[in-house]
Design an enzyme around this catalytic site. Structure first.
Site, PDB file in Angstrom:
ATOM      1  CG  HIS A  57      67.670 127.616  30.068  1.00 22.64           C
ATOM      2  ND1 HIS A  57      67.308 126.950  28.936  1.00 22.64           N
ATOM      3  CD2 HIS A  57      67.627 126.699  31.074  1.00 22.64           C
ATOM      4  CE1 HIS A  57      67.039 125.689  29.235  1.00 22.64           C
ATOM      5  NE2 HIS A  57      67.227 125.513  30.521  1.00 22.64           N
ATOM      6  CG  PHE A  58      71.693 125.699  28.096  1.00 20.86           C
ATOM      7  CD1 PHE A  58      72.638 124.829  28.623  1.00 20.86           C
ATOM      8  CD2 PHE A  58      70.361 125.310  28.083  1.00 20.86           C
ATOM      9  CE1 PHE A  58      72.263 123.595  29.124  1.00 20.86           C
ATOM     10  CE2 PHE A  58      69.982 124.079  28.586  1.00 20.86           C
ATOM     11  CZ  PHE A  58      70.926 123.215  29.113  1.00 20.86           C
TER      12      PHE A  58
END
Length: 166
Positions: A57-58
């Site tokens: 996630h990112f």
């Protein structure tokens, strides 16, 4: 039959929370829970940087997904109700607390992994097996979210039969 008398507040550590819930692996991030009353709980969750979801996630800018904040709240509330609500403790059968609704979800600030995230929760019995849970979520002095969910208690058998139709 003698009714058990609960004495508030009382605290549960990670192992005691885990004993109340079916969650395991990366999804289980509960660290601590204080049951301050039958419908008032304070809990802590923490996501390690090594968590597979956090890693994806990112990448390079890891952020705890908002949906994981909701999941942690549901787990902490479920454990609090199972440990500290005399009514929920009186329910019989092989029941599971299941997230049934996200009524309100306001994310105010990103949450980084490796930070303690504090949940202050207030519950309200809505129906015999449904509980509304509202929470303020903070890390440090920063309010990161306001959440409002519904948890329902259903039999493990009913939950399993729901998969038969899928």
């Amino acid at each position: 039959m003698t009714k058990e008398v609960l004495h508030y507040p009382f605290a549960l550590g990670r192992t005691e929370i885990e004993a109340l819930l079916p969650h395991r692996g990366d999804i289980f991030v509960c660290q601590h829970l204080t049951v301050e009353g039958k419908h008032h709980f304070k809990g802590t969750a923490r996501w390690p940087l090594a968590n597979a979801v956090i890693q994806g996630h990112f990448p390079g800018l890891p952020v705890v997904p908002g949906v994981l904040l909701i999941e942690a709240m549901a787990q902490l509330a479920g454990a609090g109700l199972l440990a500290g609500d005399p009514y929920v403790r009186s329910l019989t059968g092989d029941l599971l607390g299941v997230l049934a609704s996200v009524r309100k979800c306001l994310f105010k600030h990103p949450v980084q992994p490796e930070r303690d995230v504090e949940f202050v929760m207030h519950c309200r019995q809505m129906a015999p097996t449904a509980v509304q849970v509202a929470a303020s979520v903070t890390t440090g002095e920063i309010e990161v979210a306001q959440l409002d969910i519904v948890v329902v208690y259903t039999s493990r058998q009913q939950m399993m039969s729901a998969f038969d139709g899928a």
